[in-house]
Design a protein around this motif. Structure first.
Motif, PDB file in Angstrom:
ATOM      1  N   PHE A  26    -118.754 -22.119  30.071  1.00 37.12           N
ATOM      2  CA  PHE A  26    -119.018 -20.721  30.419  1.00 37.12           C
ATOM      3  C   PHE A  26    -117.814 -20.056  31.079  1.00 37.12           C
ATOM      4  O   PHE A  26    -117.940 -18.987  31.684  1.00 37.12           O
ATOM      5  CB  PHE A  26    -120.265 -20.625  31.310  1.00 37.12           C
ATOM      6  CG  PHE A  26    -121.516 -21.031  30.588  1.00 37.12           C
ATOM      7  CD1 PHE A  26    -122.045 -20.239  29.574  1.00 37.12           C
ATOM      8  CD2 PHE A  26    -122.151 -22.228  30.876  1.00 37.12           C
ATOM      9  CE1 PHE A  26    -123.185 -20.620  28.880  1.00 37.12           C
ATOM     10  CE2 PHE A  26    -123.295 -22.619  30.192  1.00 37.12           C
ATOM     11  CZ  PHE A  26    -123.811 -21.817  29.180  1.00 37.12           C
ATOM     12  N   ASN A  29    -116.326 -19.462  36.715  1.00 36.08           N
ATOM     13  CA  ASN A  29    -117.610 -18.922  37.173  1.00 36.08           C
ATOM     14  C   ASN A  29    -117.782 -19.141  38.675  1.00 36.08           C
ATOM     15  O   ASN A  29    -117.095 -19.974  39.284  1.00 36.08           O
ATOM     16  CB  ASN A  29    -118.749 -19.614  36.408  1.00 36.08           C
ATOM     17  CG  ASN A  29    -120.073 -18.905  36.567  1.00 36.08           C
ATOM     18  OD1 ASN A  29    -120.130 -17.688  36.812  1.00 36.08           O
ATOM     19  ND2 ASN A  29    -121.174 -19.643  36.445  1.00 36.08           N
ATOM     20  N   GLU A  54    -128.763 -23.324  35.058  1.00 35.22           N
ATOM     21  CA  GLU A  54    -127.676 -22.455  35.499  1.00 35.22           C
ATOM     22  C   GLU A  54    -126.358 -22.806  34.803  1.00 35.22           C
ATOM     23  O   GLU A  54    -126.086 -23.974  34.501  1.00 35.22           O
ATOM     24  CB  GLU A  54    -127.532 -22.550  37.030  1.00 35.22           C
ATOM     25  CG  GLU A  54    -128.720 -21.891  37.701  1.00 35.22           C
ATOM     26  CD  GLU A  54    -128.833 -22.162  39.191  1.00 35.22           C
ATOM     27  OE1 GLU A  54    -129.327 -21.285  39.902  1.00 35.22           O
ATOM     28  OE2 GLU A  54    -128.443 -23.255  39.635  1.00 35.22           O
ATOM     29  N   ALA A  55    -125.549 -21.786  34.573  1.00 34.19           N
ATOM     30  CA  ALA A  55    -124.262 -21.990  33.892  1.00 34.19           C
ATOM     31  C   ALA A  55    -123.387 -22.955  34.677  1.00 34.19           C
ATOM     32  O   ALA A  55    -122.680 -23.794  34.101  1.00 34.19           O
ATOM     33  CB  ALA A  55    -123.555 -20.640  33.726  1.00 34.19           C
ATOM     34  N   THR A  56    -123.440 -22.872  35.995  1.00 30.53           N
ATOM     35  CA  THR A  56    -122.618 -23.747  36.844  1.00 30.53           C
ATOM     36  C   THR A  56    -122.967 -25.218  36.592  1.00 30.53           C
ATOM     37  O   THR A  56    -122.091 -26.088  36.585  1.00 30.53           O
ATOM     38  CB  THR A  56    -122.840 -23.392  38.331  1.00 30.53           C
ATOM     39  OG1 THR A  56    -122.569 -22.002  38.492  1.00 30.53           O
ATOM     40  CG2 THR A  56    -121.946 -24.201  39.254  1.00 30.53           C
ATOM     41  N   GLU A  58    -123.985 -26.610  33.850  1.00 27.87           N
ATOM     42  CA  GLU A  58    -123.363 -27.047  32.587  1.00 27.87           C
ATOM     43  C   GLU A  58    -121.842 -27.199  32.773  1.00 27.87           C
ATOM     44  O   GLU A  58    -121.247 -28.171  32.310  1.00 27.87           O
ATOM     45  CB  GLU A  58    -123.689 -26.020  31.493  1.00 27.87           C
ATOM     46  CG  GLU A  58    -123.195 -26.367  30.106  1.00 27.87           C
ATOM     47  CD  GLU A  58    -123.783 -27.660  29.567  1.00 27.87           C
ATOM     48  OE1 GLU A  58    -124.847 -28.093  30.055  1.00 27.87           O
ATOM     49  OE2 GLU A  58    -123.154 -28.254  28.671  1.00 27.87           O
ATOM     50  N   ASN A  59    -121.254 -26.239  33.472  1.00 26.67           N
ATOM     51  CA  ASN A  59    -119.800 -26.309  33.729  1.00 26.67           C
ATOM     52  C   ASN A  59    -119.444 -27.607  34.458  1.00 26.67           C
ATOM     53  O   ASN A  59    -118.504 -28.306  34.083  1.00 26.67           O
ATOM     54  CB  ASN A  59    -119.353 -25.115  34.593  1.00 26.67           C
ATOM     55  CG  ASN A  59    -118.935 -23.911  33.764  1.00 26.67           C
ATOM     56  OD1 ASN A  59    -118.972 -23.948  32.531  1.00 26.67           O
ATOM     57  ND2 ASN A  59    -118.545 -22.835  34.428  1.00 26.67           N
ATOM     58  N   THR A  86    -125.974 -14.507  35.788  1.00 24.86           N
ATOM     59  CA  THR A  86    -125.528 -15.814  35.307  1.00 24.86           C
ATOM     60  C   THR A  86    -124.198 -15.708  34.554  1.00 24.86           C
ATOM     61  O   THR A  86    -123.977 -14.750  33.789  1.00 24.86           O
ATOM     62  CB  THR A  86    -126.579 -16.487  34.409  1.00 24.86           C
ATOM     63  OG1 THR A  86    -126.003 -17.714  33.909  1.00 24.86           O
ATOM     64  CG2 THR A  86    -127.013 -15.620  33.236  1.00 24.86           C
ATOM     65  N   GLY A  87    -123.379 -16.722  34.761  1.00 24.71           N
ATOM     66  CA  GLY A  87    -122.106 -16.810  34.053  1.00 24.71           C
ATOM     67  C   GLY A  87    -122.294 -17.046  32.562  1.00 24.71           C
ATOM     68  O   GLY A  87    -121.331 -16.957  31.796  1.00 24.71           O
ATOM     69  N   ALA A  88    -123.517 -17.346  32.145  1.00 24.53           N
ATOM     70  CA  ALA A  88    -123.789 -17.490  30.708  1.00 24.53           C
ATOM     71  C   ALA A  88    -123.693 -16.120  30.029  1.00 24.53           C
ATOM     72  O   ALA A  88    -123.407 -16.029  28.835  1.00 24.53           O
ATOM     73  CB  ALA A  88    -125.172 -18.097  30.489  1.00 24.53           C
ATOM     74  N   LYS A  89    -123.945 -15.055  30.792  1.00 23.50           N
ATOM     75  CA  LYS A  89    -123.980 -13.709  30.192  1.00 23.50           C
ATOM     76  C   LYS A  89    -122.966 -12.742  30.783  1.00 23.50           C
ATOM     77  O   LYS A  89    -122.694 -11.704  30.191  1.00 23.50           O
ATOM     78  CB  LYS A  89    -125.377 -13.104  30.381  1.00 23.50           C
ATOM     79  CG  LYS A  89    -126.455 -13.838  29.606  1.00 23.50           C
ATOM     80  CD  LYS A  89    -127.725 -13.032  29.566  1.00 23.50           C
ATOM     81  CE  LYS A  89    -128.805 -13.783  28.801  1.00 23.50           C
ATOM     82  NZ  LYS A  89    -130.124 -13.581  29.357  1.00 23.50           N
ATOM     83  N   ASP A  91    -119.147 -12.126  33.060  1.00 28.15           N
ATOM     84  CA  ASP A  91    -117.938 -12.660  33.686  1.00 28.15           C
ATOM     85  C   ASP A  91    -117.932 -12.162  35.134  1.00 28.15           C
ATOM     86  O   ASP A  91    -117.403 -11.092  35.457  1.00 28.15           O
ATOM     87  CB  ASP A  91    -116.683 -12.196  32.921  1.00 28.15           C
ATOM     88  CG  ASP A  91    -115.436 -12.902  33.427  1.00 28.15           C
ATOM     89  OD1 ASP A  91    -115.440 -13.351  34.603  1.00 28.15           O
ATOM     90  OD2 ASP A  91    -114.466 -13.022  32.655  1.00 28.15           O
TER      91      ASP A  91
END
Ligand code: FMN
Length: 187
Positions: A26, A29, A54-56, A58-59, A86-89, A91
């Motif tokens: 992502f 983030n 959460e994007a974090t 996965e990161n 969310t950092g998925a959607k 920046d």
């Protein structure tokens, strides 16, 4: 039994707000994480508890590193943004830069770090533990710098606070007297 989010009993905990930085699928983030805890001195270990969606999350799984930036009292707006999108959607880093916040490149990790945080700690993933509905990522400290002039923000009851009223510690005499009582109950 459950102890859900927003339950009056859950809201009794006073915490820091960790601004957790990461990089991965992502991109760069940042998220807000009240469940950020220093859990070992030797070696220095920091635990952060994140929801798996959460994007974090996965990161961190992908790059096995993260930054812990303790939110300072003048960064509550950053926490509100980092914790609401969310950092998925979005920046969030670019949006926060647009709002005047500043980031710098990590010294030992690839994730960005946050200028003006109360403390900046770079971590490499040490252990990952699924616990209930969150995953606890334990990070080993590989770099840490203190911004002594920046007070950490406190979080309680869904609101941000400045910690500025120390409670009086017992005097030496009181401690002595209390110690005598404890001694009476020595096992
Ligand atoms: C003050 C505050 C504290 C938060 N604490 C946590 C936390 O401890 N753990 C967690 O998983 N999410 C926590 N959140 C929610 C995340 O910050 C939120 O889900 C965020 O959008 C995740 O971002 P990401 O998807 O870019 O990783 C908190 C939000 C706020 C505003």
């Amino acid at each position: 039994m459950d102890l859900p989010w927003n339950d009056e009993r859950s809201k009794r905990f006073i915490t820091n707000v960790g601004l957790i930085t990461s990089v991965g699928p992502f991109g760069q983030n940042v998220m807000a994480c009240e469940w950020t805890h220093h859990v070992s001195y030797h070696p220095g270990l920091i635990a952060v508890c994140l929801r798996p969606d959460e994007a974090t999350h996965e990161n961190i799984k992908r790059t096995r590193e993260f930054g812990v930036n303790l939110c300072s009292t003048d960064q509550s707006r950053m926490s509100s943004i980092a914790g609401a999108y969310t950092g998925a959607k979005f920046d969030k880093i670019k949006a926060l830069e647009d709002l005047g916040f500043k980031f710098y490149k990590g010294k030992k990790i690839s994730a960005h770090m946050i200028h003006g945080a109360s403390v900046n700690i770079e971590c490499e993933l040490y252990k990952e533990i699924p616990l209930g509905d969150h995953t606890t990522f334990i990070g080993e400290v590989v770099e840490a710098s203190n911004n002594i002039e920046k007070e950490p923000l406190a979080y309680y009851d869904g609101k941000y606070f400045i910690m500025n009223t120390p409670v009086e510690s017992p005097t030496y005499e009181e401690r002595d007297n209390m110690g005598k009582i404890v001694e009476k109950y020595k096992k």
